[in-house]
Design an enzyme around this catalytic site. Structure first.
Site, PDB file in Angstrom:
ATOM      1  N   GLU A 162       0.854  -1.182   0.000  1.00 46.77           N
ATOM      2  CA  GLU A 162       0.000   0.000   0.000  1.00 46.77           C
ATOM      3  C   GLU A 162       0.894   1.238   0.000  1.00 46.77           C
ATOM      4  O   GLU A 162       1.736   1.394   0.893  1.00 46.77           O
ATOM      5  CB  GLU A 162      -0.919   0.030   1.231  1.00 46.77           C
ATOM      6  CG  GLU A 162      -1.872   1.231   1.154  1.00 46.77           C
ATOM      7  CD  GLU A 162      -2.805   1.363   2.347  1.00 46.77           C
ATOM      8  OE1 GLU A 162      -2.384   1.078   3.482  1.00 46.77           O
ATOM      9  OE2 GLU A 162      -3.956   1.784   2.138  1.00 46.77           O
ATOM     10  N   GLN A 178      -2.046  -2.663  14.123  1.00 48.47           N
ATOM     11  CA  GLN A 178      -1.410  -3.431  13.055  1.00 48.47           C
ATOM     12  C   GLN A 178      -0.239  -4.255  13.597  1.00 48.47           C
ATOM     13  O   GLN A 178       0.554  -3.741  14.379  1.00 48.47           O
ATOM     14  CB  GLN A 178      -0.848  -2.459  12.015  1.00 48.47           C
ATOM     15  CG  GLN A 178      -1.460  -2.583  10.657  1.00 48.47           C
ATOM     16  CD  GLN A 178      -0.967  -1.483   9.737  1.00 48.47           C
ATOM     17  OE1 GLN A 178       0.210  -1.138   9.731  1.00 48.47           O
ATOM     18  NE2 GLN A 178      -1.882  -0.927   8.954  1.00 48.47           N
ATOM     19  N   SER A 214       2.063 -11.858  26.700  1.00 53.82           N
ATOM     20  CA  SER A 214       1.931 -13.302  26.915  1.00 53.82           C
ATOM     21  C   SER A 214       2.863 -14.064  25.965  1.00 53.82           C
ATOM     22  O   SER A 214       2.956 -13.749  24.783  1.00 53.82           O
ATOM     23  CB  SER A 214       0.485 -13.738  26.656  1.00 53.82           C
ATOM     24  OG  SER A 214       0.421 -15.146  26.616  1.00 53.82           O
ATOM     25  N   LYS A 230      -9.094 -17.042  35.608  1.00 53.79           N
ATOM     26  CA  LYS A 230      -9.085 -18.500  35.834  1.00 53.79           C
ATOM     27  C   LYS A 230     -10.287 -19.025  36.625  1.00 53.79           C
ATOM     28  O   LYS A 230     -10.575 -20.213  36.575  1.00 53.79           O
ATOM     29  CB  LYS A 230      -7.796 -18.911  36.541  1.00 53.79           C
ATOM     30  CG  LYS A 230      -6.561 -18.834  35.660  1.00 53.79           C
ATOM     31  CD  LYS A 230      -5.340 -19.350  36.394  1.00 53.79           C
ATOM     32  CE  LYS A 230      -4.124 -19.391  35.501  1.00 53.79           C
ATOM     33  NZ  LYS A 230      -2.967 -20.009  36.126  1.00 53.79           N
ATOM     34  N   ASP A 264      -2.035 -26.641  35.279  1.00 61.84           N
ATOM     35  CA  ASP A 264      -1.007 -26.176  36.228  1.00 61.84           C
ATOM     36  C   ASP A 264      -0.697 -27.272  37.248  1.00 61.84           C
ATOM     37  O   ASP A 264       0.449 -27.447  37.663  1.00 61.84           O
ATOM     38  CB  ASP A 264      -1.496 -24.936  36.996  1.00 61.84           C
ATOM     39  CG  ASP A 264      -1.381 -23.665  36.156  1.00 61.84           C
ATOM     40  OD1 ASP A 264      -0.554 -23.642  35.230  1.00 61.84           O
ATOM     41  OD2 ASP A 264      -2.127 -22.711  36.426  1.00 61.84           O
ATOM     42  N   ALA A 295       0.572 -17.824  49.093  1.00 64.15           N
ATOM     43  CA  ALA A 295      -0.792 -18.341  49.305  1.00 64.15           C
ATOM     44  C   ALA A 295      -1.736 -17.808  48.222  1.00 64.15           C
ATOM     45  O   ALA A 295      -2.931 -17.680  48.440  1.00 64.15           O
ATOM     46  CB  ALA A 295      -1.288 -17.945  50.697  1.00 64.15           C
ATOM     47  N   ALA A 339      -0.977 -19.602  42.390  1.00 62.84           N
ATOM     48  CA  ALA A 339       0.028 -20.631  42.099  1.00 62.84           C
ATOM     49  C   ALA A 339       0.163 -21.572  43.291  1.00 62.84           C
ATOM     50  O   ALA A 339       0.250 -22.794  43.121  1.00 62.84           O
ATOM     51  CB  ALA A 339       1.371 -19.968  41.782  1.00 62.84           C
TER      52      ALA A 339
HETATM   53  P1  NAP Z   1      -0.958 -14.119  43.364  1.00 60.87           P
HETATM   54  O1  NAP Z   1      -2.186 -14.952  43.428  1.00 60.87           O
HETATM   55  O2  NAP Z   1      -1.064 -12.648  43.214  1.00 60.87           O
HETATM   56  O3  NAP Z   1      -0.125 -14.394  44.721  1.00 60.87           O
HETATM   57  C1  NAP Z   1       1.064 -13.722  44.955  1.00 60.87           C
HETATM   58  C2  NAP Z   1       1.757 -14.335  46.168  1.00 60.87           C
HETATM   59  O4  NAP Z   1       3.051 -13.738  46.263  1.00 60.87           O
HETATM   60  C3  NAP Z   1       1.030 -14.024  47.468  1.00 60.87           C
HETATM   61  O5  NAP Z   1       1.231 -15.107  48.341  1.00 60.87           O
HETATM   62  C4  NAP Z   1       1.774 -12.777  47.944  1.00 60.87           C
HETATM   63  O6  NAP Z   1       1.745 -12.607  49.352  1.00 60.87           O
HETATM   64  C5  NAP Z   1       3.175 -13.105  47.548  1.00 60.87           C
HETATM   65  N1  NAP Z   1       4.029 -11.935  47.402  1.00 60.87           N
HETATM   66  C6  NAP Z   1       3.955 -10.996  46.426  1.00 60.87           C
HETATM   67  N2  NAP Z   1       4.928 -10.073  46.623  1.00 60.87           N
HETATM   68  C7  NAP Z   1       5.599 -10.439  47.749  1.00 60.87           C
HETATM   69  C8  NAP Z   1       6.702  -9.895  48.453  1.00 60.87           C
HETATM   70  N3  NAP Z   1       7.303  -8.780  48.023  1.00 60.87           N
HETATM   71  N4  NAP Z   1       7.144 -10.539  49.529  1.00 60.87           N
HETATM   72  C9  NAP Z   1       6.556 -11.682  49.959  1.00 60.87           C
HETATM   73  N5  NAP Z   1       5.508 -12.250  49.339  1.00 60.87           N
HETATM   74  C10 NAP Z   1       5.042 -11.639  48.228  1.00 60.87           C
HETATM   75  O7  NAP Z   1       0.012 -14.612  42.207  1.00 60.87           O
HETATM   76  P2  NAP Z   1       0.168 -16.105  41.623  1.00 60.87           P
HETATM   77  O8  NAP Z   1      -0.690 -16.271  40.448  1.00 60.87           O
HETATM   78  O9  NAP Z   1       0.062 -17.071  42.738  1.00 60.87           O
HETATM   79  O10 NAP Z   1       1.666 -16.056  41.060  1.00 60.87           O
HETATM   80  C11 NAP Z   1       2.783 -15.978  41.935  1.00 60.87           C
HETATM   81  C12 NAP Z   1       4.080 -16.162  41.164  1.00 60.87           C
HETATM   82  O11 NAP Z   1       4.095 -17.433  40.541  1.00 60.87           O
HETATM   83  C13 NAP Z   1       4.288 -15.151  40.030  1.00 60.87           C
HETATM   84  O12 NAP Z   1       5.646 -14.787  39.987  1.00 60.87           O
HETATM   85  C14 NAP Z   1       3.907 -15.917  38.793  1.00 60.87           C
HETATM   86  O13 NAP Z   1       4.584 -15.434  37.633  1.00 60.87           O
HETATM   87  C15 NAP Z   1       4.395 -17.296  39.164  1.00 60.87           C
HETATM   88  N6  NAP Z   1       3.673 -18.357  38.420  1.00 60.87           N
HETATM   89  C16 NAP Z   1       4.411 -19.131  37.595  1.00 60.87           C
HETATM   90  C17 NAP Z   1       3.791 -20.129  36.889  1.00 60.87           C
HETATM   91  C18 NAP Z   1       4.620 -20.974  35.978  1.00 60.87           C
HETATM   92  O14 NAP Z   1       4.040 -21.641  35.101  1.00 60.87           O
HETATM   93  N7  NAP Z   1       5.918 -20.992  36.137  1.00 60.87           N
HETATM   94  C19 NAP Z   1       2.422 -20.368  37.036  1.00 60.87           C
HETATM   95  C20 NAP Z   1       1.687 -19.563  37.912  1.00 60.87           C
HETATM   96  C21 NAP Z   1       2.343 -18.555  38.601  1.00 60.87           C
HETATM   97  P3  NAP Z   1       0.554 -11.768  50.051  1.00 60.87           P
HETATM   98  O15 NAP Z   1      -0.589 -12.725  50.196  1.00 60.87           O
HETATM   99  O16 NAP Z   1       1.148 -11.362  51.331  1.00 60.87           O
HETATM  100  O17 NAP Z   1       0.247 -10.607  49.148  1.00 60.87           O
END
Ligand code: NAP
Length: 478
Positions: A16, A184, A216, A266, A302, A335, A338
């Protein structure tokens, strides 16, 4: 401009020439030396272009395109009657709406056809992912040569998927940052990542439902897997800002064969499933949709992916659930989502699961819900688990010098699993390796869950090595 045309001709079938973006450039030498068929366009400001001069001069340039025999000339609906036809030129009559996808987009299309368009073109802004459906519906139902697409980040799907439904062409930029309209893709992405030229009526549709979705890695991984398996399938990013269940229900008309589902959808997406498997019931969350003959089935890869990685480290990975995890003392830090997936899987295998988290109440609540135990973070230093799993984002880029536990906790022979995958080797894993632990990286978990999705969709072993290479290449590029 001639140099750019030569560069673009290697990537595209049609170029184009946006003359409104190249004021003062004469058309005749460009046409004389064109390396492939061209569209001559001179878009005015009122239709989203940059031409702000005299209307008669604008039309004169388009007329010159026709008179010189350009393959295509693009003229806006309101100016179409001012162009004299020529024997060698097909007229694209176009309409643009940079604000919205009009309610009756099929009427817009009808006006373009009635105005005598050889090719009817409309490009409208998507303000909702479902706008793609309305535009694709026009393509599915018309026999008239048509270019239809949604602009903007939410319209990316239409730019790729239009080909399956007979879109006459799609637009791509020569390089990132050189787009002539919002949303695009580059020609390289279209051809390489999405294998655009191989898309046809029988191409199976897959995608990832997420928000945000731009970064992603799933499209790169799954499209590479489909390519390696020689499948006629394409995997798209779907940025779903609203209810993911509504998206899945609405998109049923395109008969997608599967989706990955990730943050923050999820849980909510479960409502659109016809059935879910035990993994979803265990975790209360799903990351995979499989279309089994029209029935949408929810699964959570997972969980088996995390268990598979741990069992592989223990040397007992196999098809039957192993007893190797029974009573293993496992400490999960975190907690969130993941943690829940990993903990549910380990509980189902009979492991002894202890959960510690920065916010203690969340650890207690999760532990109570799944019948595990909770420990205060202060006690982590004195624990001697056989398996330690970090499911927090501590240590993730850019905070790569952080670790969720003191190095003194790490003992020879321990299995240490970090969910963080960027960087692939976190400080925790580096220290664990130095202490003689067996390490599992977040990359392994990520690739395994993606591979299981691919296997559920295709019924074939996933090309895990290819998928891992794609992840590592992406992470390597930052
Ligand atoms: P989420 O539901 O938001 O949970 C985050 C967790 O991390 C909570 O327990 C949180 O504690 C804690 N946290 C965050 N910042 C913190 C800090 N500065 N100090 C201490 N604790 C901290 O997230 P999620 O989905 O579980 O994912 C968590 C991690 O797992 C991410 O890095 C994600 O990329 C990774 N992940 C990887 C895969 C893979 O396939 N490899 C799959 C899923 C997740 P609080 O409750 O105190 O906020």
């Amino acid at each position: 401009m001639a140099a750019m045309m030569a560069q673009a001709a290697a990537l595209a079938d049609i170029l184009e020439l946006r003359m409104d973006l190249a004021p003062g450039v004469p058309l005749e030498p460009l046409l004389r030396n064109r390396p492939c068929p061209v569209i001559v366009t001179n878009r005015p400001v009122r239709e989203g272009g940059e031409y702000a001069g005299e209307e008669s001069a604008r039309i004169a340039l388009l007329q010159q395109g026709v008179d010189l025999g350009a393959e295509f000339v693009d003229v806006e609906l309101d100016s179409a009657a001012r162009i004299r036809r020529g024997p060698r030129t097909r007229l694209i009559i176009s309409h643009h709406d940079f604000a919205r996808t009009p309610d009756h987009v099929e009427e817009v299309h009808r006006h373009l056809v009635q105005a005598g368009a050889d090719i009817a073109k409309f490009a409208v802004k998507a303000n909702d992912i479902l706008d793609n459906l309305r535009v694709l519906r026009v393509l599915r139902h018309t026999k008239h040569p048509t270019i239809a697409l949604c602009m903007g980040e939410l319209g990316v799907a239409s730019r790729i998927l239009g080909r399956k439904y007979g879109n006459f062409l799609t637009f791509a930029s020569l390089a990132a940052g050189r787009e002539s309209a919002p949303g695009q893709l580059t020609a390289g992405e279209l051809r390489g990542l999405y294998r655009y030229k191989k898309i046809g009526p029988d191409t199976a549709l897959y995608g990832v439902i997420a928000n945000p979705v731009a970064h992603s890695m799933s499209p790169a991984i799954q499209n590479a897997a489909f390519e390696a398996l020689g499948l006629n399938a394409v995997y798209l990013p779907f940025k779903v800002e609203g209810d993911p269940a509504e998206f899945v229900r609405a998109f049923r008309e395109l008969d997608a064969q599967g989706y990955s589902v990730t943050l923050p959808h999820k849980q909510e997406v479960i409502a659109a499933m016809d059935e879910v498997d035990d993994t979803v019931r265990q975790a209360g969350a799903m990351n995979t949709v499989v279309n089994r003959g029209g029935r949408l089935c929810g699964a959570n890869t997972d969980i088996p992916a995390a268990l598979g990685a741990i069992e592989a480290a223990l040397g007992v990975e196999g098809s039957a659930p192993s007893r190797a995890l029974k009573d293993r003392e496992t400490l999960i830090i975190g907690a969130g989502g993941a943690a829940r997936a990993v903990a549910c899987g380990l509980m189902a295998r009979g492991a002894y699961v202890l959960i510690a988290n920065r916010t203690q109440e969340r650890a207690v609540a999760l532990a109570r819900e799944i019948s595990a135990q909770a420990a205060p973070m202060e006690r982590v230093g004195s624990l001697r688990p056989q398996i330690l799993i970090n499911t927090t984002s501590v240590g993730m880029w850019p905070n790569v010098e952080e670790s969720p536990v003191p190095a003194a906790v790490l003992r020879k022979g321990m299995i240490v699993f970090d969910a963080v995958y960027n960087p692939p080797e976190t400080r925790l894993l580096r220290e664990a390796k130095a202490a003689g632990c067996q390490c599992i990286s977040g990359v392994e978990w990520f690739v395994r869950q993606a591979a299981l999705q691919c296997e559920m969709w295709t019924g074939r072993p996933a090309p895990r090595a290819v998928m891992e290479q794609v992840v590592m290449a992406r992470l390597g590029r930052g």
